[in-house]
Scaffold this active site. Structure first.
Site, PDB file in Angstrom:
ATOM      1  N   MET A 120       0.859  -1.195   0.000  1.00  0.00           N
ATOM      2  CA  MET A 120       0.000   0.000   0.000  1.00  0.00           C
ATOM      3  C   MET A 120       0.893   1.242   0.000  1.00  0.00           C
ATOM      4  O   MET A 120       1.736   1.396   0.882  1.00  0.00           O
ATOM      5  CB  MET A 120      -0.883   0.037   1.254  1.00  0.00           C
ATOM      6  CG  MET A 120      -1.951  -1.022   1.332  1.00  0.00           C
ATOM      7  SD  MET A 120      -3.332  -0.663   0.233  1.00  0.00           S
ATOM      8  CE  MET A 120      -4.104  -2.299   0.203  1.00  0.00           C
ATOM      9  N   HIS A 121       0.701   2.089  -1.001  1.00  0.00           N
ATOM     10  CA  HIS A 121       1.550   3.288  -1.034  1.00  0.00           C
ATOM     11  C   HIS A 121       0.877   4.528  -1.627  1.00  0.00           C
ATOM     12  O   HIS A 121       1.412   5.624  -1.527  1.00  0.00           O
ATOM     13  CB  HIS A 121       2.813   3.000  -1.851  1.00  0.00           C
ATOM     14  CG  HIS A 121       2.566   2.982  -3.338  1.00  0.00           C
ATOM     15  ND1 HIS A 121       1.989   1.920  -3.989  1.00  0.00           N
ATOM     16  CD2 HIS A 121       2.810   3.919  -4.294  1.00  0.00           C
ATOM     17  CE1 HIS A 121       1.891   2.187  -5.275  1.00  0.00           C
ATOM     18  NE2 HIS A 121       2.378   3.399  -5.493  1.00  0.00           N
ATOM     19  N   ARG A 122      -0.290   4.380  -2.242  1.00  0.00           N
ATOM     20  CA  ARG A 122      -0.878   5.541  -2.925  1.00  0.00           C
ATOM     21  C   ARG A 122      -1.329   6.589  -1.918  1.00  0.00           C
ATOM     22  O   ARG A 122      -1.932   6.267  -0.896  1.00  0.00           O
ATOM     23  CB  ARG A 122      -2.053   5.112  -3.809  1.00  0.00           C
ATOM     24  CG  ARG A 122      -1.596   4.305  -5.000  1.00  0.00           C
ATOM     25  CD  ARG A 122      -2.595   4.274  -6.128  1.00  0.00           C
ATOM     26  NE  ARG A 122      -2.003   3.526  -7.231  1.00  0.00           N
ATOM     27  CZ  ARG A 122      -1.247   4.052  -8.188  1.00  0.00           C
ATOM     28  NH1 ARG A 122      -1.007   5.346  -8.190  1.00  0.00           N
ATOM     29  NH2 ARG A 122      -0.720   3.300  -9.142  1.00  0.00           N
ATOM     30  N   ASP A 157      -2.419  -1.559  -3.940  1.00  0.00           N
ATOM     31  CA  ASP A 157      -2.937  -0.421  -4.700  1.00  0.00           C
ATOM     32  C   ASP A 157      -1.961  -0.057  -5.824  1.00  0.00           C
ATOM     33  O   ASP A 157      -2.034   1.004  -6.413  1.00  0.00           O
ATOM     34  CB  ASP A 157      -3.224   0.790  -3.795  1.00  0.00           C
ATOM     35  CG  ASP A 157      -2.006   1.273  -3.026  1.00  0.00           C
ATOM     36  OD1 ASP A 157      -0.876   0.821  -3.319  1.00  0.00           O
ATOM     37  OD2 ASP A 157      -2.174   2.118  -2.118  1.00  0.00           O
TER      38      ASP A 157
END
Length: 363
Positions: free
Chosen positions: A206-208, A283
């Site tokens: 998860m990084h957005r 994501d």
């Protein structure tokens, strides 16, 4: 002899340029290929390790752009890249994907009347809140060679009025890397290192900003992962941006101890984990494609995807950003309700050679 400069800036770029560099080496008497690293990703775990894993040579140019606002980062890259172009005077630059380095270098080359090839052209999420969408649209509008991964890319470019002769359906160069480097991995060693068994763990990324920059969203992600960890072992390589926010929002200690939190993982180990997991929850854009090729179930926590072939033909589920729904979908998949996908056309490991042939013939 044609001089070509490929631009890399962020983690996903490296695995897309590596097969192209390898393909160009077969024609070293006709093509001089140089690599410019903008420094958009400058952490060793997000950058240096990928040069090692992907057997890329050290970059010929390093711009050291670093972090900053979109405007600051783009301006630093443009200023540095212009100096490289004025000295080197290449026949072509190659940009990949949709990061700030992509649009910055394309703009710089266009102003100097140097041709640009965009690998992964035509992808559209139709969500202009994503900075990557702006980068994609602008890059495609001023590039000379548009190398497309899937049919939606062709359709999007044509609807935007792009001339047919600029569009080349070549397949997915990232799958070239996946096919090539999976052969060089040691699955047993990697699975033992992370203390997991094949088909019995969940891999999470998860990084957005839309997911991890909000304390409410990030808290929902933690709640989902904690519940999911009661069903399966979870490996969670944490992006620097995500880790910073987990610490800033005082959420890092709320993750269950059963969840294995790691720093970003090198490419070779990551693709082993991806190939052997039961489910990927992400994501990311590229992971949607890699899981589709590998036949691994994937849940994408976004409202849109610029890679619709992964949901239409592949094994990807687009579930939005309601993480309670993501949990229910994960629970369903882990209970056996899986999706049978197929590998999209031209995702065969030969994309880089098709790109090379198109450039040799038309540049």
């Amino acid at each position: 002899m044609k001089k070509i400069i490929s631009v890399v800036g962020a983690r996903p770029n490296f695995m897309k340029v590596a097969p192209v560099h390898s393909s160009f080496q077969k024609y070293h008497e006709q093509i001089k290929h140089l690599i410019c690293h903008t420094g958009q990703h400058y952490d060793d775990k997000m950058s240096k390790v990928f040069f090692t894993d992907l057997e890329l040579p050290q970059p010929d140019f390093y711009l050291g752009a670093g972090s900053g606002s979109h405007a600051e980062q783009t301006a630093k890259i443009m200023t540095g890249f212009e100096k490289v172009l004025l000295v080197e005077k290449p026949d072509l630059i190659i940009v990949v994907g949709d990061v700030n380095s992509t649009i910055a270098c394309t703009l710089t080359a266009a102003k100097l009347k140097i041709k640009t090839a965009h690998i992964e052209a035509g992808l559209r999420s139709f969500d202009r809140d994503m900075p990557e969408e702006i980068n994609r649209i602008l890059t495609d509008s001023i590039s000379d060679f548009l190398f497309v991964t899937e049919q939606s890319g062709i359709d999007n470019l044509k609807s935007e009025g792009i001339q047919q002769e600029k569009i080349y359906f070549v397949g997915n160069v990232m799958i070239d890397s996946l096919i090539n480097y999976l052969q060089k991995t040691n699955p047993v060693k990697t699975l033992d290192k992370y203390k997991v068994e094949k088909n019995n763990f969940v891999l999470v990324t998860m990084h957005r900003p839309s997911n991890v920059d909000s304390p409410e969203q990030l808290s929902d992600i933690i709640d989902m992962l904690n519940k999911l960890s009661e069903l399966r072992r979870i490996i969670f390589p944490v992006h620097p941006r995500t880790m910073k926010n987990l610490e800033t929002f005082s959420l890092i200690n709320k993750l269950n101890k059963e969840i294995l939190i790691t720093q970003p993982i090198g490419y070779l180990e990551f693709i082993v984990l991806l190939k052997n997991c039961e489910l990927a929850l992400t994501d990311s854009g590229g992971i949607q494609e890699e899981t589709t090729y590998l036949g691994i179930q994937c849940i994408t926590t976004r409202t849109t995807t610029e890679r619709p072939v992964t949901t239409e033909l592949g094994t990807n589920f687009l579930v939005g950003v309601d993480f309670s729904k993501a949990y229910e979908k994960a629970k369903s998949i882990l209970s056996g309700n899986m999706k049978n996908g197929i590998i999209p056309p031209l995702w065969d490991g030969k994309t880089a050679d098709r790109i090379t042939e198109a450039l040799k013939t038309n540049l």
